[in-house]
Design a protein around this motif. Structure first.
Motif, PDB file in Angstrom:
ATOM      1  N   UNK A  33     -10.008  -9.361   8.506  1.00  0.00           N
ATOM      2  CA  UNK A  33     -11.259  -8.584   8.568  1.00  0.00           C
ATOM      3  C   UNK A  33     -11.131  -7.251   7.838  1.00  0.00           C
ATOM      4  N   UNK A  34      -9.940  -6.705   7.797  1.00  0.00           N
ATOM      5  CA  UNK A  34      -9.720  -5.408   7.147  1.00  0.00           C
ATOM      6  C   UNK A  34      -9.540  -5.536   5.632  1.00  0.00           C
ATOM      7  N   UNK A  39      -8.286 -10.098  -2.166  1.00  0.00           N
ATOM      8  CA  UNK A  39      -7.418  -8.950  -1.994  1.00  0.00           C
ATOM      9  C   UNK A  39      -6.132  -9.086  -2.831  1.00  0.00           C
ATOM     10  N   UNK A  40      -5.552  -7.940  -3.095  1.00  0.00           N
ATOM     11  CA  UNK A  40      -4.296  -7.883  -3.843  1.00  0.00           C
ATOM     12  C   UNK A  40      -3.156  -7.534  -2.882  1.00  0.00           C
ATOM     13  N   UNK A  41      -1.951  -7.596  -3.388  1.00  0.00           N
ATOM     14  CA  UNK A  41      -0.789  -7.268  -2.564  1.00  0.00           C
ATOM     15  C   UNK A  41      -0.815  -5.798  -2.156  1.00  0.00           C
ATOM     16  N   UNK A  42      -1.291  -4.934  -3.047  1.00  0.00           N
ATOM     17  CA  UNK A  42      -1.377  -3.514  -2.729  1.00  0.00           C
ATOM     18  C   UNK A  42      -2.346  -3.266  -1.584  1.00  0.00           C
ATOM     19  N   UNK A  43      -3.466  -3.994  -1.582  1.00  0.00           N
ATOM     20  CA  UNK A  43      -4.451  -3.838  -0.497  1.00  0.00           C
ATOM     21  C   UNK A  43      -3.879  -4.346   0.829  1.00  0.00           C
ATOM     22  N   UNK A  44      -3.076  -5.403   0.776  1.00  0.00           N
ATOM     23  CA  UNK A  44      -2.419  -5.907   1.987  1.00  0.00           C
ATOM     24  C   UNK A  44      -1.472  -4.844   2.540  1.00  0.00           C
ATOM     25  N   UNK A  45      -0.703  -4.217   1.664  1.00  0.00           N
ATOM     26  CA  UNK A  45       0.232  -3.178   2.090  1.00  0.00           C
ATOM     27  C   UNK A  45      -0.501  -1.997   2.713  1.00  0.00           C
ATOM     28  N   UNK A  46      -1.658  -1.628   2.144  1.00  0.00           N
ATOM     29  CA  UNK A  46      -2.434  -0.522   2.702  1.00  0.00           C
ATOM     30  C   UNK A  46      -2.915  -0.832   4.116  1.00  0.00           C
ATOM     31  N   UNK A  48      -1.561  -3.029   6.242  1.00  0.00           N
ATOM     32  CA  UNK A  48      -0.401  -3.081   7.143  1.00  0.00           C
ATOM     33  C   UNK A  48       0.114  -1.685   7.456  1.00  0.00           C
ATOM     34  N   UNK A  49       0.008  -0.781   6.489  1.00  0.00           N
ATOM     35  CA  UNK A  49       0.407   0.614   6.729  1.00  0.00           C
ATOM     36  C   UNK A  49      -0.483   1.250   7.790  1.00  0.00           C
ATOM     37  N   UNK A  50      -1.776   0.917   7.769  1.00  0.00           N
ATOM     38  CA  UNK A  50      -2.700   1.443   8.770  1.00  0.00           C
ATOM     39  C   UNK A  50      -2.384   0.901  10.165  1.00  0.00           C
ATOM     40  N   UNK A  51      -1.972  -0.365  10.208  1.00  0.00           N
ATOM     41  CA  UNK A  51      -1.622  -0.969  11.505  1.00  0.00           C
ATOM     42  C   UNK A  51      -0.330  -0.379  12.050  1.00  0.00           C
ATOM     43  N   UNK A  52       0.559   0.036  11.174  1.00  0.00           N
ATOM     44  CA  UNK A  52       1.781   0.714  11.605  1.00  0.00           C
ATOM     45  C   UNK A  52       2.957  -0.202  11.833  1.00  0.00           C
ATOM     46  N   UNK A  53       4.008   0.381  12.335  1.00  0.00           N
ATOM     47  CA  UNK A  53       5.259  -0.332  12.571  1.00  0.00           C
ATOM     48  C   UNK A  53       5.048  -1.532  13.501  1.00  0.00           C
ATOM     49  N   UNK A 162       8.724   3.484   8.634  1.00  0.00           N
ATOM     50  CA  UNK A 162       8.481   2.076   8.311  1.00  0.00           C
ATOM     51  C   UNK A 162       7.415   1.956   7.228  1.00  0.00           C
ATOM     52  N   UNK A 163       7.655   1.053   6.292  1.00  0.00           N
ATOM     53  CA  UNK A 163       6.663   0.740   5.251  1.00  0.00           C
ATOM     54  C   UNK A 163       6.566  -0.770   5.109  1.00  0.00           C
ATOM     55  N   UNK A 164       5.451  -1.293   4.583  1.00  0.00           N
ATOM     56  CA  UNK A 164       5.315  -2.747   4.385  1.00  0.00           C
ATOM     57  C   UNK A 164       6.393  -3.339   3.486  1.00  0.00           C
ATOM     58  N   UNK A 165       7.038  -2.524   2.659  1.00  0.00           N
ATOM     59  CA  UNK A 165       8.118  -3.033   1.807  1.00  0.00           C
ATOM     60  C   UNK A 165       9.299  -3.549   2.626  1.00  0.00           C
ATOM     61  N   UNK A 166       9.427  -3.032   3.852  1.00  0.00           N
ATOM     62  CA  UNK A 166      10.505  -3.502   4.725  1.00  0.00           C
ATOM     63  C   UNK A 166      10.352  -4.977   5.070  1.00  0.00           C
TER      64      UNK A 166
END
Length: 337
Positions: A33-34, A39-46, A48-53, A162-166
């Motif tokens: 929904x978000x 979507x691109x991989x960058x948008x997915x990372x953004x 997931x970053x909002x959702x947090x660790x 924590x970042x989505x790259x982890x």
């Protein structure tokens, strides 16, 4: 996308099993929904970053708050206990078994010594587990309160930064494919225990009788130790192979087709060796059958017939158990999820 699946896995693995499926569905729906339609991989990372660790998000789903151990390190705290406890049990068992063998003088019946060792070992295992729990808890409380867990220490903490790259380092292992560390530890212990029993069978398995003081006395061994020892290179090789395979399981921690195949080979070799050893007519000690017949007031031929049937039942159970285990391992390895 891999990042989404990895994120959901990192969250749900920290939750009670009964909650995982529902939370996974809810979380996947929230993420979708978000995200925009394409979507691109960058948008997915953004997103997931909002959702947090994942550790913090998992803590928010729990019904009961954790006050002693903070939510950010609670998952690492539980994982550390799960990792350390089985090894603590194994080491305690091995130390007491070796100590009992070294200190055994032969003044008391071996069965009595085994019962005493078992009761002492059980009490010590409980004590060791309580100490493990206490000191791990103290260590986490001190490190969390003093900021000692803020660094990049993957074994103990989920990083504050924590970042989505982890998620690129996440290896998704389903419940079906997972090999619990407790299974590995107790398999290794079983192999070591088998070695101890094998090389001491003439002092462990047999007829015990009470003397006038009420103490048990070992009067006749069941196995002919010379016959058993004639197979020692085979048995030692199989035990070493079993331990090696379990150490490999400890490294990969999941069922794969190659691992299931290796496990099958070990089972087949063990079954063949077991069949040849147990079907050897000289395996039973000469003194056992007459003494057993006298003890239970029956004829030696009746005891001999019962032993023969018992042996074939043991062979049948071993074959069926191994077939089931082989099938189950390949089923787990073939599971796509």
């Amino acid at each position: 996308m891999k990042l989404i699946e990895a994120y959901i896995y990192e969250v749900t693995k920290r939750l009670p099993e009964k909650m995982r499926n529902d939370i996974a569905l809810e979380l996947r729906s929230t993420i979708e929904d978000m995200l925009p339609e394409n979507y691109s991989e960058l948008e997915v990372k953004n997103v997931l970053s909002k959702l947090g660790s994942p550790a913090e998000l998992a803590a928010s789903y729990r019904d009961t708050p954790r006050y002693l151990i903070g939510p950010q390190v609670y998952g690492a705290y539980i994982n550390t206990i799960k990792m350390v406890a089985p090894w603590a049990i194994l080491i305690t068992l091995l130390v007491h078994i070796v100590e009992s063998i070294v200190l055994f003088t032969g003044e008391e019946a071996l069965l009595t010594a085994i019962i005493n060792t078992f009761s002492i070992t059980l009490a010590n295992i409980i004590t060791v587990l309580l100490q493990v729990l206490f000191w791990i808890t103290i260590a986490f409380v001190i490190m969390e309160r003093t900021g000692g867990l803020k660094g990049n220490i993957p074994m103990f903490t989920n990083k504050n930064t924590w970042t989505p790259d982890d998620l690129n380092n996440t290896i998704i292992v389903s419940k079906e494919k997972n090999i619990p560390i407790s299974d590995i530890v107790f398999s290794i212990f079983g192999a070591v225990l088998l070695a101890i029993l094998y090389f001491n069978a003439d002092h462990l398995v047999g007829i015990y009788q009470s003397n006038e003081n009420g103490k048990l006395i070992f009067t006749a061994p069941f196995f002919n130790q010379d016959t058993l020892l004639s197979y020692w290179p085979i048995i030692l090789s199989l035990i070493s192979l079993e331990i090696t395979v379990n150490l490999y399981k400890l490294k990969v921690r999941k069922w794969t087709i190659p691992l299931a195949a290796i496990n099958t080979i070990v089972h087949l070799l063990s079954t063949i060796a077991f069949f040849f050893i147990i079907s050897n007519p000289e395996l039973i000690h000469d003194a056992f059958i007459p003494q057993m017949a006298d003890a239970i007031q029956t004829s030696p031929s009746t005891v001999s017939t019962f032993i023969d049937r018992f042996i074939w039942v043991g062979i049948a159970i071993t074959i069926v158990t191994n077939i089931f285990d082989i099938f189950n391992n390949f089923r787990k390895a073939s599971n796509r999820y």
